[in-house]
Scaffold this motif. Structure first.
Motif, PDB file in Angstrom:
ATOM      1  N   ILE A 188       0.836  -1.396  -0.127  1.00  0.00           N
ATOM      2  CA  ILE A 188       0.130   0.187   0.059  1.00  0.00           C
ATOM      3  C   ILE A 188       0.670   1.241  -0.043  1.00  0.00           C
ATOM      4  O   ILE A 188       0.491   2.359  -0.405  1.00  0.00           O
ATOM      5  CB  ILE A 188      -1.094   0.210   1.147  1.00  0.00           C
ATOM      6  CG1 ILE A 188      -0.356  -0.046   2.607  1.00  0.00           C
ATOM      7  CG2 ILE A 188      -1.926  -1.273   1.005  1.00  0.00           C
ATOM      8  CD1 ILE A 188      -1.327   0.268   3.667  1.00  0.00           C
ATOM      9  N   GLU A 189       2.236   1.360   0.550  1.00  0.00           N
ATOM     10  CA  GLU A 189       2.985   2.263   0.484  1.00  0.00           C
ATOM     11  C   GLU A 189       3.204   2.703  -0.812  1.00  0.00           C
ATOM     12  O   GLU A 189       3.201   4.015  -1.317  1.00  0.00           O
ATOM     13  CB  GLU A 189       4.390   1.919   1.127  1.00  0.00           C
ATOM     14  CG  GLU A 189       5.317   3.035   0.991  1.00  0.00           C
ATOM     15  CD  GLU A 189       5.248   3.962   2.126  1.00  0.00           C
ATOM     16  OE1 GLU A 189       6.106   5.163   2.013  1.00  0.00           O
ATOM     17  OE2 GLU A 189       4.387   3.934   2.723  1.00  0.00           O
ATOM     18  N   HIS A 190       3.532   1.592  -1.834  1.00  0.00           N
ATOM     19  CA  HIS A 190       3.823   2.137  -3.324  1.00  0.00           C
ATOM     20  C   HIS A 190       2.496   2.360  -4.265  1.00  0.00           C
ATOM     21  O   HIS A 190       2.610   2.831  -5.130  1.00  0.00           O
ATOM     22  CB  HIS A 190       4.953   0.805  -3.858  1.00  0.00           C
ATOM     23  CG  HIS A 190       6.201   0.994  -3.175  1.00  0.00           C
ATOM     24  ND1 HIS A 190       6.424   0.526  -1.860  1.00  0.00           N
ATOM     25  CD2 HIS A 190       7.266   1.401  -3.815  1.00  0.00           C
ATOM     26  CE1 HIS A 190       7.796   0.809  -1.909  1.00  0.00           C
ATOM     27  NE2 HIS A 190       8.250   1.254  -2.759  1.00  0.00           N
ATOM     28  N   ASN A 191       1.383   1.534  -3.670  1.00  0.00           N
ATOM     29  CA  ASN A 191       0.285   1.789  -4.711  1.00  0.00           C
ATOM     30  C   ASN A 191      -0.826   2.544  -4.267  1.00  0.00           C
ATOM     31  O   ASN A 191      -1.544   2.854  -4.951  1.00  0.00           O
ATOM     32  CB  ASN A 191      -0.232   0.098  -4.832  1.00  0.00           C
ATOM     33  CG  ASN A 191       0.726  -0.652  -5.715  1.00  0.00           C
ATOM     34  OD1 ASN A 191       0.741  -0.783  -6.877  1.00  0.00           O
ATOM     35  ND2 ASN A 191       1.217  -1.442  -4.792  1.00  0.00           N
ATOM     36  N   LEU A 192      -0.737   3.196  -2.950  1.00  0.00           N
ATOM     37  CA  LEU A 192      -1.631   4.043  -2.411  1.00  0.00           C
ATOM     38  C   LEU A 192      -0.990   5.255  -1.794  1.00  0.00           C
ATOM     39  O   LEU A 192      -1.468   6.500  -2.302  1.00  0.00           O
ATOM     40  CB  LEU A 192      -2.617   3.513  -1.694  1.00  0.00           C
ATOM     41  CG  LEU A 192      -3.799   4.331  -1.126  1.00  0.00           C
ATOM     42  CD1 LEU A 192      -4.850   4.463  -1.984  1.00  0.00           C
ATOM     43  CD2 LEU A 192      -4.423   3.331   0.301  1.00  0.00           C
ATOM     44  N   LEU A 193      -0.318   4.976  -0.666  1.00  0.00           N
ATOM     45  CA  LEU A 193       0.214   6.222  -0.004  1.00  0.00           C
ATOM     46  C   LEU A 193       1.170   7.091  -0.665  1.00  0.00           C
ATOM     47  O   LEU A 193       1.148   8.419  -0.190  1.00  0.00           O
ATOM     48  CB  LEU A 193       0.853   5.688   1.362  1.00  0.00           C
ATOM     49  CG  LEU A 193      -0.109   5.493   2.504  1.00  0.00           C
ATOM     50  CD1 LEU A 193      -0.978   4.202   2.235  1.00  0.00           C
ATOM     51  CD2 LEU A 193       0.659   5.095   3.717  1.00  0.00           C
ATOM     52  N   ASN A 194       1.688   6.713  -1.633  1.00  0.00           N
ATOM     53  CA  ASN A 194       2.731   7.784  -2.371  1.00  0.00           C
ATOM     54  C   ASN A 194       2.091   8.354  -3.535  1.00  0.00           C
ATOM     55  O   ASN A 194       2.526   9.166  -4.299  1.00  0.00           O
ATOM     56  CB  ASN A 194       3.710   6.617  -2.990  1.00  0.00           C
ATOM     57  CG  ASN A 194       4.883   6.390  -2.087  1.00  0.00           C
ATOM     58  OD1 ASN A 194       4.865   6.752  -0.868  1.00  0.00           O
ATOM     59  ND2 ASN A 194       5.763   5.592  -2.448  1.00  0.00           N
ATOM     60  N   ASN A 195       0.663   8.095  -3.629  1.00  0.00           N
ATOM     61  CA  ASN A 195      -0.312   8.891  -4.541  1.00  0.00           C
ATOM     62  C   ASN A 195      -0.291  10.335  -4.132  1.00  0.00           C
ATOM     63  O   ASN A 195      -0.627  10.664  -3.182  1.00  0.00           O
ATOM     64  CB  ASN A 195      -1.413   8.281  -4.764  1.00  0.00           C
ATOM     65  CG  ASN A 195      -2.316   8.956  -5.618  1.00  0.00           C
ATOM     66  OD1 ASN A 195      -3.170   9.919  -5.479  1.00  0.00           O
ATOM     67  ND2 ASN A 195      -2.383   8.518  -7.114  1.00  0.00           N
ATOM     68  N   PRO A 196      -0.056  11.264  -5.077  1.00  0.00           N
ATOM     69  CA  PRO A 196      -0.027  12.587  -4.721  1.00  0.00           C
ATOM     70  C   PRO A 196      -1.269  13.095  -4.132  1.00  0.00           C
ATOM     71  O   PRO A 196      -1.444  14.021  -3.227  1.00  0.00           O
ATOM     72  CB  PRO A 196       0.623  13.465  -6.052  1.00  0.00           C
ATOM     73  CG  PRO A 196       1.117  12.574  -6.769  1.00  0.00           C
ATOM     74  CD  PRO A 196       0.339  11.142  -6.411  1.00  0.00           C
ATOM     75  N   PHE A 197      -2.584  12.622  -4.914  1.00  0.00           N
ATOM     76  CA  PHE A 197      -3.642  13.183  -4.440  1.00  0.00           C
ATOM     77  C   PHE A 197      -4.229  12.809  -3.014  1.00  0.00           C
ATOM     78  O   PHE A 197      -4.481  13.601  -1.847  1.00  0.00           O
ATOM     79  CB  PHE A 197      -4.684  12.481  -5.082  1.00  0.00           C
ATOM     80  CG  PHE A 197      -6.179  12.717  -4.768  1.00  0.00           C
ATOM     81  CD1 PHE A 197      -6.792  13.691  -5.232  1.00  0.00           C
ATOM     82  CD2 PHE A 197      -6.939  11.879  -4.044  1.00  0.00           C
ATOM     83  CE1 PHE A 197      -8.035  14.118  -4.791  1.00  0.00           C
ATOM     84  CE2 PHE A 197      -8.226  12.021  -3.646  1.00  0.00           C
ATOM     85  CZ  PHE A 197      -9.083  13.294  -4.034  1.00  0.00           C
ATOM     86  N   PHE A 198      -3.474  11.468  -2.440  1.00  0.00           N
ATOM     87  CA  PHE A 198      -4.004  11.089  -1.299  1.00  0.00           C
ATOM     88  C   PHE A 198      -2.802  11.551  -0.111  1.00  0.00           C
ATOM     89  O   PHE A 198      -3.147  11.737   1.002  1.00  0.00           O
ATOM     90  CB  PHE A 198      -4.094   9.518  -0.842  1.00  0.00           C
ATOM     91  CG  PHE A 198      -5.166   9.096  -1.448  1.00  0.00           C
ATOM     92  CD1 PHE A 198      -6.601   9.285  -1.112  1.00  0.00           C
ATOM     93  CD2 PHE A 198      -5.264   8.263  -2.850  1.00  0.00           C
ATOM     94  CE1 PHE A 198      -7.586   8.783  -1.559  1.00  0.00           C
ATOM     95  CE2 PHE A 198      -6.547   7.596  -3.201  1.00  0.00           C
ATOM     96  CZ  PHE A 198      -7.681   7.981  -2.781  1.00  0.00           C
ATOM     97  N   GLN A 199      -1.733  11.719  -0.732  1.00  0.00           N
ATOM     98  CA  GLN A 199      -0.759  12.489   0.256  1.00  0.00           C
ATOM     99  C   GLN A 199      -1.027  13.988   0.755  1.00  0.00           C
ATOM    100  O   GLN A 199      -0.924  14.206   1.700  1.00  0.00           O
ATOM    101  CB  GLN A 199       0.455  12.549  -0.733  1.00  0.00           C
ATOM    102  CG  GLN A 199       1.538  11.373  -0.650  1.00  0.00           C
ATOM    103  CD  GLN A 199       2.525  11.091   0.481  1.00  0.00           C
ATOM    104  OE1 GLN A 199       2.690  12.139   1.340  1.00  0.00           O
ATOM    105  NE2 GLN A 199       2.988  10.128   0.633  1.00  0.00           N
ATOM    106  N   GLN A 200      -1.687  14.708  -0.303  1.00  0.00           N
ATOM    107  CA  GLN A 200      -2.212  15.722  -0.040  1.00  0.00           C
ATOM    108  C   GLN A 200      -3.487  16.078   0.794  1.00  0.00           C
ATOM    109  O   GLN A 200      -3.713  16.667   1.765  1.00  0.00           O
ATOM    110  CB  GLN A 200      -2.196  16.858  -1.219  1.00  0.00           C
ATOM    111  CG  GLN A 200      -2.567  18.213  -1.007  1.00  0.00           C
ATOM    112  CD  GLN A 200      -2.671  18.984  -2.364  1.00  0.00           C
ATOM    113  OE1 GLN A 200      -2.103  18.670  -3.057  1.00  0.00           O
ATOM    114  NE2 GLN A 200      -3.244  20.203  -2.056  1.00  0.00           N
ATOM    115  N   LYS A 201      -4.509  15.387   0.303  1.00  0.00           N
ATOM    116  CA  LYS A 201      -5.909  15.360   0.729  1.00  0.00           C
ATOM    117  C   LYS A 201      -6.132  14.406   1.975  1.00  0.00           C
ATOM    118  O   LYS A 201      -7.070  15.063   2.611  1.00  0.00           O
ATOM    119  CB  LYS A 201      -6.867  14.541  -0.435  1.00  0.00           C
ATOM    120  CG  LYS A 201      -7.000  15.828  -1.728  1.00  0.00           C
ATOM    121  CD  LYS A 201      -7.890  16.808  -1.282  1.00  0.00           C
ATOM    122  CE  LYS A 201      -8.104  17.745  -2.605  1.00  0.00           C
ATOM    123  NZ  LYS A 201      -8.972  18.726  -1.966  1.00  0.00           N
ATOM    124  N   VAL A 202      -5.430  13.518   2.390  1.00  0.00           N
ATOM    125  CA  VAL A 202      -5.406  12.871   3.564  1.00  0.00           C
ATOM    126  C   VAL A 202      -4.264  12.980   4.538  1.00  0.00           C
ATOM    127  O   VAL A 202      -4.428  13.474   5.535  1.00  0.00           O
ATOM    128  CB  VAL A 202      -5.740  11.121   3.238  1.00  0.00           C
ATOM    129  CG1 VAL A 202      -5.776  10.483   4.549  1.00  0.00           C
ATOM    130  CG2 VAL A 202      -6.944  11.064   2.341  1.00  0.00           C
TER     131      VAL A 202
END
Length: 378
Positions: free
Chosen positions: A193-207
């Motif tokens: 999930i680190e590489h497939n979700l948490l590193n996504n810029p959208f969720f980095q900023q929004k969440v």
């Protein structure tokens, strides 16, 4: 004084001694296996039939948090040597409670509709991604038992990391390596999930970088709770979670939760009794009916809806996962466990956090009025 009372009541005693979960021979063998290059598979018709069977079953059970959570428990009851499955069941219950909290009466006033939807999508994707990666591994182990031979050469067909192939093969030869398998699955799923979700810029900023999330984390609202039966009483233990965005911290908290669950027989047996007797709905009334209600009309209780009442099933677009395993040394640094985690009584801390949350509705303007720059979601 009140804060000190709650803090003292929920403190846990933790032995700092760390125990290795692999031997020097294990490490040498796995390092050698991880260093090998893989060749393309030549699949038989039986292989293809099995792959489709596993894909179909995984897709059916990956429908929502309730179906995933039940699938983990059912699997553990059939294969109790796979400890990770029960741990995943208990943690997935918490994922469901976090999803329904977004529509609960004590939190919904603090979040705008947009932020609520984004936070749900983040939680749902994390829950979905882990199941998508882990459940085919569990089913391949089950099919290997049925066939009487290892079938882990098929893991690559499900985009499972090469990290896990060597682990499952070692576990197949020695079923006593339960701690090694569990720690490996924790490392794998959190890295996934680190590489497939948490590193996504959208969720980095929004969440993860949002004031909303950081505010809740700093005040201790982020908890993983394990309800367990002791006699006729439902008790709560668990751990507080901070720095969720940090991979190493998530892996360590996963290992601590594993020790808390499986190295304390009272907690283990109590969790099994609780999970077998109480179907997961996503409502916190499942474990605390004196405080929460899944019915919005019940007075003097916090409304905590079920998953079904809160959110429709989310249609996840197909994604080819990013391969995370590249550095053997980074992964090998995690193969240890705390020698013990003493179960804390989390009920008082949980109640204290609820007191803080229910007194914060007047701050909702902070969350509703704050604007973030837009970036593309996934």
């Amino acid at each position: 004084m009140l804060f000190k009372w709650f803090s003292d009541a929920s403190s846990k005693s933790k032995d700092k001694q760390m125990l290795q979960v692999w031997t020097s021979e294990d490490k040498k063998h796995l390092t050698n296996e991880w260093s090998k290059t893989t060749s393309p598979l030549s699949l038989t018709d039986l292989d293809k039939e099995l792959i489709n069977k596993i894909r179909n079953k995984t897709a059916i059970l990956n429908r929502n948090n309730v179906t995933r959570t039940k699938a983990y428990k059912d699997y553990y009851l059939q294969h109790p040597e796979v400890h990770w499955s029960l741990l995943a069941h208990m943690v997935s219950r918490n994922g469901g409670w976090n999803m329904t909290d977004l529509k609960a009466s004590h939190i919904s006033a603090l979040l705008s509709y947009e932020k609520t939807a984004i936070m749900f999508r983040f939680l749902e994707k994390a829950n979905h991604f882990i199941f998508q990666d882990a459940y085919p591994q569990l089913l391949l182990y089950q099919e290997s038992k049925n066939a009487g031979r290892p079938l882990f050469y098929l893991l690559s067909e499900f985009h499972v990391s090469t990290f896990m192939g060597a682990i499952w093969s070692l576990f197949w030869k020695d079923r006593d390596k339960k701690d090694l398998l569990t720690v490996s699955l924790i490392i794998n799923e959190q890295s996934f999930i680190e590489h497939n979700l948490l590193n996504n810029p959208f969720f980095q900023q929004k969440v993860l970088s949002s004031f909303t999330y950081q505010f809740q984390e700093k005040l201790g609202f982020t908890q993983v709770l394990f309800p367990y039966l002791k006699g006729s009483h439902t008790l709560l233990t668990g751990l507080g979670v901070q720095q969720f965005s940090n991979l190493a911290k998530r892996i360590e908290i996963g290992k601590e939760l594993y020790v808390l669950l499986f190295k304390n027989q009272t907690v283990l047996q109590g969790c099994l009794q609780y999970s077998s007797g109480k179907a997961h709905t996503g409502s916190r009334a499942d474990y605390f009916p004196t405080v929460f209600s899944s019915e919005p009309t019940v007075s003097r209780k916090i409304y905590s809806p079920t998953i079904e009442a809160s959110w429709p099933d989310y249609d996840h677009p197909p994604v080819t996962p990013v391969a995370w395993f590249k550095d053997i040394q980074d992964a090998s640094s995690y193969f240890h466990l705390p020698s013990r985690i003493d179960p804390a009584d989390m009920e008082k801390e949980h109640l204290y956090n609820l007191m803080k949350l229910t007194g914060m509705s007047e701050l909702h303007g902070i969350f509703l009025n704050r604007k973030d720059d837009e970036v593309n979601p996934v």
